[in-house]
Design a protein around this motif. Structure first.
Motif, short mmCIF file in Angstrom:
data_model
loop_
_atom_site.label_atom_id
_atom_site.label_comp_id
_atom_site.label_asym_id
_atom_site.label_seq_id
_atom_site.Cartn_x
_atom_site.Cartn_y
_atom_site.Cartn_z
N PRO A 214 48.29 43.84 41.08
CA PRO A 214 48.48 45.29 40.98
C PRO A 214 47.44 46.08 41.77
N ASN A 215 46.22 45.52 41.88
CA ASN A 215 45.16 46.23 42.60
C ASN A 215 44.04 45.26 42.96
N ARG A 216 43.06 45.73 43.72
CA ARG A 216 41.96 44.87 44.15
C ARG A 216 41.11 44.39 42.97
N LYS A 217 40.93 45.26 41.99
CA LYS A 217 40.12 44.90 40.84
C LYS A 217 40.72 43.71 40.10
N GLU B 167 40.72 37.69 39.19
CA GLU B 167 41.34 36.36 39.36
C GLU B 167 40.38 35.41 40.07
N LEU B 168 39.76 35.90 41.13
CA LEU B 168 38.88 35.05 41.94
C LEU B 168 37.63 34.64 41.16
N THR B 169 37.01 35.60 40.48
CA THR B 169 35.79 35.27 39.75
C THR B 169 36.10 34.36 38.55
N SER B 170 37.28 34.50 37.97
CA SER B 170 37.64 33.63 36.84
C SER B 170 37.82 32.19 37.28
N ASP C 233 30.45 36.89 42.47
CA ASP C 233 30.79 38.31 42.65
C ASP C 233 30.71 38.70 44.13
N HIS C 234 29.67 38.23 44.80
CA HIS C 234 29.47 38.57 46.22
C HIS C 234 30.63 38.07 47.07
N LEU C 235 31.02 36.81 46.88
CA LEU C 235 32.10 36.26 47.69
C LEU C 235 33.45 36.88 47.33
N ALA C 236 33.64 37.20 46.05
CA ALA C 236 34.89 37.85 45.65
C ALA C 236 35.00 39.23 46.29
N ASP C 237 33.90 39.99 46.30
CA ASP C 237 33.90 41.31 46.93
C ASP C 237 34.23 41.20 48.42
N TRP C 238 33.67 40.17 49.05
CA TRP C 238 33.90 39.95 50.48
C TRP C 238 35.36 39.57 50.73
#
Length: 259
Positions: A142-145, A150-153, A158-163
């Protein structure tokens, strides 16, 4: 193949800045902006490498040499003439070395940012781990958040997920991945398995230099010694990891300006 790209600067020294695996040209925008301000002689081209960002999906036989040709074709289409100065981080450095072998007339100088010429072992490659998590993630959210969650779970920092979520684009009432994840997975094994030491150790190569992060495992002491023995000086930034342009931005710019 002409790639998605943008430019920084208006000088007459043509320079290409190439990002790493799963990145985009935007990853090096801050470096290009700072370098252009310090050295107005340069004109920078920052492409999204084949299969990355908004560039076309790689064909089934794509490799480092075809990726290098795509960069040259893009540079020519954008009016960059003559031999280029190549600066590449990680995968971008390997593409630069491949260019010096495959299209030597287009290479005036190579600067390697935390990458060695030899094959990259899978257990060394952070991109391999990230790619594995990326392949497990849903194709859209639904959105980036929500995609970031999903990625962090799945174990991504956090850094790589944001990237990574920088590679999401709007579609309908949600977001989807901009790139073809499966095509990138197939490309990953080919580009990491290529041995490019011939690019550094041949007698008629262009000038080359390298920098490595002291906290990174991508360029070992043995590889640094081999690069030095081949006439490619190696500088180590003790406090930097693999992303030397982020961790040691000031030191890297000073190093680049010494060309």
């Amino acid at each position: 193949m002409v790639l998605e790209s943008f430019q920084v600067g208006e000088g007459d020294v043509p320079t290409v800045l190439l990002h790493g695996f799963l990145g985009t040209g935007r990853n090096l925008r801050s470096l290009a902006t700072a370098w252009s301000a310090a050295d107005p002689r340069r004109r920078f081209l920052l492409p999204d490498l084949t299969g990355h960002g908004a560039s076309p999906v790689p064909p089934p036989n794509s490799d480092l040499f075809s990726m290098a040709r795509d960069v040259v074709d893009t540079a020519r289409a954008q009016g960059f003439a003559g031999a280029l100065h190549w600066v590449g981080h990680s995968l971008g450095g390997r593409v630069s070395l491949a260019a010096s072998l495959h299209v030597p007339e287009a290479v005036a100088h190579v600067s390697l940012l935390d990458i060695a010429p030899g094959p990259v072992p899978y257990d060394l490659s952070d991109s391999g781990m990230v790619l594995g998590i990326l392949l497990q993630a849903p194709p859209r959210a639904p959105n980036r958040k929500d995609m970031r969650a999903e990625l962090t779970s799945r174990g991504l920092s956090d850094h790589l997920a944001d990237w990574l979520v920088m590679n999401l684009m709007p579609e309908g009432d949600g977001v989807r991945w901009r790139f073809d994840r499966q095509a990138l997975a197939e490309l990953h094994s080919r580009v990491n398995g290529t041995d490019l030491w011939a690019a550094v150790e041949r007698p008629d190569r262009p000038p080359m230099r390298a920098v490595r992060g002291g906290r990174s495992r991508y360029v070992s002491d043995a590889e640094a010694a081999r690069l030095e023995a081949a006439g490619c000086p190696v500088t180590t930034f003790p406090n930097a990891g693999h992303f030397v342009h982020v961790d040691s931005a000031k030191e890297l710019l000073e190093w680049l300006l010494r060309e």
